[in-house]
Design a protein around this motif. Structure first.
Motif, PDB file in Angstrom:
ATOM      1  N   ALA A  31      79.337  90.839 -23.732  1.00 48.18           N
ATOM      2  CA  ALA A  31      78.667  90.300 -22.565  1.00 48.18           C
ATOM      3  C   ALA A  31      77.886  91.282 -21.716  1.00 48.18           C
ATOM      4  O   ALA A  31      76.878  90.920 -21.163  1.00 48.18           O
ATOM      5  CB  ALA A  31      79.693  89.580 -21.684  1.00 48.18           C
ATOM      6  N   ASP A  32      78.342  92.513 -21.569  1.00 45.78           N
ATOM      7  CA  ASP A  32      77.739  93.310 -20.502  1.00 45.78           C
ATOM      8  C   ASP A  32      76.764  94.403 -20.901  1.00 45.78           C
ATOM      9  O   ASP A  32      76.268  95.123 -20.052  1.00 45.78           O
ATOM     10  CB  ASP A  32      78.808  93.855 -19.559  1.00 45.78           C
ATOM     11  CG  ASP A  32      79.854  94.701 -20.250  1.00 45.78           C
ATOM     12  OD1 ASP A  32      79.765  94.899 -21.468  1.00 45.78           O
ATOM     13  OD2 ASP A  32      80.761  95.159 -19.549  1.00 45.78           O
ATOM     14  N   GLN A  33      76.446  94.550 -22.189  1.00 45.33           N
ATOM     15  CA  GLN A  33      75.425  95.496 -22.637  1.00 45.33           C
ATOM     16  C   GLN A  33      75.625  96.884 -22.033  1.00 45.33           C
ATOM     17  O   GLN A  33      74.707  97.458 -21.449  1.00 45.33           O
ATOM     18  CB  GLN A  33      74.024  94.979 -22.324  1.00 45.33           C
ATOM     19  CG  GLN A  33      73.653  93.760 -23.116  1.00 45.33           C
ATOM     20  CD  GLN A  33      72.254  93.262 -22.820  1.00 45.33           C
ATOM     21  OE1 GLN A  33      72.083  92.089 -22.537  1.00 45.33           O
ATOM     22  NE2 GLN A  33      71.263  94.121 -22.878  1.00 45.33           N
ATOM     23  N   GLN A  34      76.817  97.441 -22.216  1.00 48.13           N
ATOM     24  CA  GLN A  34      77.113  98.762 -21.690  1.00 48.13           C
ATOM     25  C   GLN A  34      77.756  99.635 -22.763  1.00 48.13           C
ATOM     26  O   GLN A  34      78.286  99.138 -23.757  1.00 48.13           O
ATOM     27  CB  GLN A  34      78.023  98.669 -20.467  1.00 48.13           C
ATOM     28  CG  GLN A  34      77.325  97.987 -19.309  1.00 48.13           C
ATOM     29  CD  GLN A  34      78.180  97.936 -18.057  1.00 48.13           C
ATOM     30  OE1 GLN A  34      79.387  98.113 -18.098  1.00 48.13           O
ATOM     31  NE2 GLN A  34      77.548  97.682 -16.929  1.00 48.13           N
ATOM     32  N   LEU A  35      77.735 100.939 -22.509  1.00 49.48           N
ATOM     33  CA  LEU A  35      78.226 101.926 -23.453  1.00 49.48           C
ATOM     34  C   LEU A  35      78.986 103.015 -22.711  1.00 49.48           C
ATOM     35  O   LEU A  35      78.486 103.560 -21.730  1.00 49.48           O
ATOM     36  CB  LEU A  35      77.044 102.559 -24.196  1.00 49.48           C
ATOM     37  CG  LEU A  35      77.326 103.729 -25.123  1.00 49.48           C
ATOM     38  CD1 LEU A  35      78.159 103.299 -26.316  1.00 49.48           C
ATOM     39  CD2 LEU A  35      76.017 104.353 -25.578  1.00 49.48           C
ATOM     40  N   ASP A  36      80.198 103.307 -23.166  1.00 48.49           N
ATOM     41  CA  ASP A  36      80.973 104.437 -22.664  1.00 48.49           C
ATOM     42  C   ASP A  36      80.933 105.512 -23.734  1.00 48.49           C
ATOM     43  O   ASP A  36      80.895 105.209 -24.923  1.00 48.49           O
ATOM     44  CB  ASP A  36      82.432 104.055 -22.413  1.00 48.49           C
ATOM     45  CG  ASP A  36      82.597 102.967 -21.360  1.00 48.49           C
ATOM     46  OD1 ASP A  36      81.656 102.745 -20.573  1.00 48.49           O
ATOM     47  OD2 ASP A  36      83.670 102.358 -21.330  1.00 48.49           O
ATOM     48  N   GLY A  37      80.971 106.775 -23.334  1.00 46.71           N
ATOM     49  CA  GLY A  37      80.910 107.836 -24.312  1.00 46.71           C
ATOM     50  C   GLY A  37      81.759 109.036 -23.969  1.00 46.71           C
ATOM     51  O   GLY A  37      82.086 109.276 -22.811  1.00 46.71           O
ATOM     52  N   VAL A  38      82.118 109.793 -25.011  1.00 47.21           N
ATOM     53  CA  VAL A  38      82.848 111.053 -24.855  1.00 47.21           C
ATOM     54  C   VAL A  38      82.552 111.955 -26.036  1.00 47.21           C
ATOM     55  O   VAL A  38      82.338 111.477 -27.150  1.00 47.21           O
ATOM     56  CB  VAL A  38      84.375 110.819 -24.735  1.00 47.21           C
ATOM     57  CG1 VAL A  38      84.992 110.414 -26.035  1.00 47.21           C
ATOM     58  CG2 VAL A  38      85.074 112.022 -24.184  1.00 47.21           C
ATOM     59  N   ASN A  50      79.726 103.027 -18.635  1.00 47.38           N
ATOM     60  CA  ASN A  50      78.838 101.937 -18.213  1.00 47.38           C
ATOM     61  C   ASN A  50      77.341 102.237 -18.278  1.00 47.38           C
ATOM     62  O   ASN A  50      76.577 101.742 -17.457  1.00 47.38           O
ATOM     63  CB  ASN A  50      79.227 101.452 -16.818  1.00 47.38           C
ATOM     64  CG  ASN A  50      80.651 100.960 -16.776  1.00 47.38           C
ATOM     65  OD1 ASN A  50      81.147 100.365 -17.734  1.00 47.38           O
ATOM     66  ND2 ASN A  50      81.332 101.236 -15.682  1.00 47.38           N
ATOM     67  N   ALA A  51      76.918 103.015 -19.280  1.00 47.89           N
ATOM     68  CA  ALA A  51      75.481 103.189 -19.499  1.00 47.89           C
ATOM     69  C   ALA A  51      74.908 101.844 -19.944  1.00 47.89           C
ATOM     70  O   ALA A  51      75.553 101.084 -20.666  1.00 47.89           O
ATOM     71  CB  ALA A  51      75.228 104.248 -20.558  1.00 47.89           C
ATOM     72  N   ARG A  52      73.698 101.539 -19.525  1.00 48.27           N
ATOM     73  CA  ARG A  52      73.068 100.265 -19.874  1.00 48.27           C
ATOM     74  C   ARG A  52      72.380 100.360 -21.229  1.00 48.27           C
ATOM     75  O   ARG A  52      71.767 101.364 -21.563  1.00 48.27           O
ATOM     76  CB  ARG A  52      72.030  99.860 -18.820  1.00 48.27           C
ATOM     77  CG  ARG A  52      72.589  99.647 -17.419  1.00 48.27           C
ATOM     78  CD  ARG A  52      73.524  98.487 -17.272  1.00 48.27           C
ATOM     79  NE  ARG A  52      72.924  97.251 -17.738  1.00 48.27           N
ATOM     80  CZ  ARG A  52      73.608  96.162 -18.023  1.00 48.27           C
ATOM     81  NH1 ARG A  52      74.899  96.121 -17.881  1.00 48.27           N
ATOM     82  NH2 ARG A  52      73.006  95.084 -18.444  1.00 48.27           N
ATOM     83  N   THR A  53      72.501  99.285 -22.010  1.00 47.84           N
ATOM     84  CA  THR A  53      71.812  99.177 -23.291  1.00 47.84           C
ATOM     85  C   THR A  53      70.859  97.987 -23.231  1.00 47.84           C
ATOM     86  O   THR A  53      71.032  97.079 -22.417  1.00 47.84           O
ATOM     87  CB  THR A  53      72.810  99.002 -24.460  1.00 47.84           C
ATOM     88  OG1 THR A  53      73.509  97.764 -24.301  1.00 47.84           O
ATOM     89  CG2 THR A  53      73.798 100.160 -24.514  1.00 47.84           C
ATOM     90  N   SER A  54      69.864  97.997 -24.101  1.00 43.36           N
ATOM     91  CA  SER A  54      68.849  96.936 -24.086  1.00 43.36           C
ATOM     92  C   SER A  54      69.315  95.646 -24.754  1.00 43.36           C
ATOM     93  O   SER A  54      68.675  94.610 -24.607  1.00 43.36           O
ATOM     94  CB  SER A  54      67.574  97.430 -24.767  1.00 43.36           C
ATOM     95  OG  SER A  54      67.841  97.739 -26.129  1.00 43.36           O
ATOM     96  N   ALA A  55      70.412  95.710 -25.498  1.00 41.38           N
ATOM     97  CA  ALA A  55      70.956  94.537 -26.201  1.00 41.38           C
ATOM     98  C   ALA A  55      72.417  94.836 -26.533  1.00 41.38           C
ATOM     99  O   ALA A  55      72.921  95.907 -26.213  1.00 41.38           O
ATOM    100  CB  ALA A  55      70.162  94.272 -27.485  1.00 41.38           C
TER     101      ALA A  55
END
Length: 166
Positions: A31-38, A50-55
């Protein structure tokens, strides 16, 4: 500081690089088109949430670097390193094979007065089971600019970076 293990170099090369406390979403639309990373490099960790993604995966997507880098994002690193992503990485997904691919990651790392910029291309990520968490396959990033003290390239071992789409 050992130049060959300078943590900022590889941290940035992979920074898009992700695994967070958020639980992974099952395959299928999210649902929220977000990305967490490490990413962990030479004992130092860089993370963001919570980085935003285009899809949403499995659709092809790009990650908005302004939602990773500060002040718009919350990218932070341990060990006195600062990092910033210089591009909006594009991801494609092959759900049948359990893979994701990134076109390029262009990153700058700074420690004290030393700045190093690295670029890695064609990075492959393995999906973790039936989730939207992906672990990197080993990759090498090449220095594109920066101090002569920066290594010419840095390698991130398999599994030292992860991404969690949610």
């Amino acid at each position: 500081m050992k130049i060959s293990t300078w943590p900022g170099a590889a941290v940035l090369a992979a920074t898009v690089i992700v695994g967070a406390a958020t639980s992974a979403t099952a395959l299928g639309p999210t649902a929220d088109q977000q990305l967490d990373g490490v990413i962990v490099v030479a004992g130092n960790t860089c993370t963001w949430t919570n980085a935003r993604t285009s899809a949403n995966p499995p659709s092809a997507l790009t990650v908005d670097r302004t939602t990773i880098n500060t002040p718009g994002g919350n990218l932070g690193c341990s060990g006195g390193i600062t990092a910033s992503l210089n591009n909006n990485p594009a991801f494609t997904f092959d759900d049948a094979a359990g893979l994701a691919r990134t076109d390029a990651i262009d990153i700058t790392g700074k420690m004290s007065f030393i700045s190093c910029r690295y670029k890695a291309t064609n990075i492959t990520w393995n999906r973790d089971g039936a989730t939207r968490k992906y672990l990197n396959q080993a990759f090498t990033a090449t220095r594109t600019s920066g101090s002569f003290l920066c290594p010419g390239s840095v390698t991130t071992p398999a599994g030292d970076a992860s991404m969690l789409f949610h």
